[in-house]
Scaffold this motif. Sequence first.
Motif, PDB file in Angstrom:
ATOM      1  N   CYS A  24      20.680  92.288 -12.349  1.00 10.34           N
ATOM      2  CA  CYS A  24      20.390  92.443 -10.917  1.00 10.34           C
ATOM      3  C   CYS A  24      21.643  92.090 -10.116  1.00 10.34           C
ATOM      4  O   CYS A  24      22.295  91.076 -10.375  1.00 10.34           O
ATOM      5  CB  CYS A  24      19.234  91.514 -10.518  1.00 10.34           C
TER       6      CYS A  24
ATOM      7  N   VAL B 259      16.754  89.202  -7.227  1.00 14.61           N
ATOM      8  CA  VAL B 259      15.353  89.551  -7.029  1.00 14.61           C
ATOM      9  C   VAL B 259      14.429  88.422  -7.497  1.00 14.61           C
ATOM     10  O   VAL B 259      14.680  87.737  -8.478  1.00 14.61           O
ATOM     11  CB  VAL B 259      15.022  90.867  -7.774  1.00 14.61           C
TER      12      VAL B 259
ATOM     13  N   VAL C 119      11.957  92.713 -14.699  1.00 14.88           N
ATOM     14  CA  VAL C 119      13.307  92.922 -14.170  1.00 14.88           C
ATOM     15  C   VAL C 119      14.308  92.244 -15.090  1.00 14.88           C
ATOM     16  O   VAL C 119      14.085  91.117 -15.538  1.00 14.88           O
ATOM     17  CB  VAL C 119      13.446  92.333 -12.747  1.00 14.88           C
TER      18      VAL C 119
ATOM     19  N   VAL D  68      17.385  98.146 -12.884  1.00 18.04           N
ATOM     20  CA  VAL D  68      16.958  97.029 -13.732  1.00 18.04           C
ATOM     21  C   VAL D  68      15.465  96.714 -13.623  1.00 18.04           C
ATOM     22  O   VAL D  68      14.986  95.790 -14.279  1.00 18.04           O
ATOM     23  CB  VAL D  68      17.771  95.751 -13.408  1.00 18.04           C
TER      24      VAL D  68
ATOM     25  N   SER E 262      21.075  93.555  -4.411  1.00 17.43           N
ATOM     26  CA  SER E 262      21.210  94.493  -3.290  1.00 17.43           C
ATOM     27  C   SER E 262      20.089  94.343  -2.264  1.00 17.43           C
ATOM     28  O   SER E 262      20.266  94.666  -1.094  1.00 17.43           O
ATOM     29  CB  SER E 262      21.211  95.932  -3.810  1.00 17.43           C
TER      30      SER E 262
ATOM     31  N   CYS F 226      16.556 101.248  -7.073  1.00 16.13           N
ATOM     32  CA  CYS F 226      17.332 100.068  -7.498  1.00 16.13           C
ATOM     33  C   CYS F 226      18.707 100.537  -7.973  1.00 16.13           C
ATOM     34  O   CYS F 226      18.812 101.298  -8.934  1.00 16.13           O
ATOM     35  CB  CYS F 226      16.604  99.337  -8.623  1.00 16.13           C
TER      36      CYS F 226
ATOM     37  N   THR G 132      17.358  96.070  -2.174  1.00 22.41           N
ATOM     38  CA  THR G 132      16.642  97.327  -1.961  1.00 22.41           C
ATOM     39  C   THR G 132      15.165  97.194  -2.323  1.00 22.41           C
ATOM     40  O   THR G 132      14.293  97.702  -1.603  1.00 22.41           O
ATOM     41  CB  THR G 132      17.283  98.446  -2.804  1.00 22.41           C
ATOM     42  N   CYS G 133      14.881  96.508  -3.414  1.00 27.99           N
ATOM     43  CA  CYS G 133      13.480  96.363  -3.838  1.00 27.99           C
ATOM     44  C   CYS G 133      12.674  95.585  -2.811  1.00 27.99           C
ATOM     45  O   CYS G 133      11.531  95.951  -2.504  1.00 27.99           O
ATOM     46  CB  CYS G 133      13.408  95.708  -5.200  1.00 27.99           C
TER      47      CYS G 133
HETATM   48  S1  SF4 Z   1      16.980  96.600  -5.999  1.00 32.88           S
HETATM   49 FE1  SF4 Z   1      17.556  96.119  -8.122  1.00 32.88          FE
HETATM   50  S2  SF4 Z   1      19.623  95.252  -8.006  1.00 32.88           S
HETATM   51 FE2  SF4 Z   1      18.745  95.200  -5.925  1.00 32.88          FE
HETATM   52  S3  SF4 Z   1      17.830  93.122  -5.756  1.00 32.88           S
HETATM   53 FE3  SF4 Z   1      16.212  94.534  -6.465  1.00 32.88          FE
HETATM   54  S4  SF4 Z   1      16.265  94.387  -8.722  1.00 32.88           S
HETATM   55 FE4  SF4 Z   1      18.196  93.534  -7.957  1.00 32.88          FE
END
Ligand code: SF4
Length: 64
Positions: free
Chosen positions: A10, A33, A5, A59, A13, A55, A15-16
């Motif tokens: 980053c 993250v 990553v 990233v 968010s 993501c 989402t991951c």
């Molecule tokens: S989904 Fe992407 S931007 Fe969001 S916390 Fe995870 S690595 Fe970071």
Amino acid sequence: MKIAVDMELCIGSGTCAMTAPAVFDQDQDEALVVILDPEPPPEQWEAVRSAVRHCPAAVITVLD
Ligand code: SF4
């Protein structure tokens, strides 16, 4: 499968961590993250690939 990553990009968010919670978490302070398992087992690959696709900062990289 190995995961990398770009922490510089980053946006936290989450989402991951929602998509693949066995592999990703978020830092308590900045919500960035945290990779829990940089070489996840095959049963996690589908969730990881979904996290890569979703993501918002694009990233997450799967190295192999
Ligand atoms: S989904 Fe992407 S931007 Fe969001 S916390 Fe995870 S690595 Fe970071």
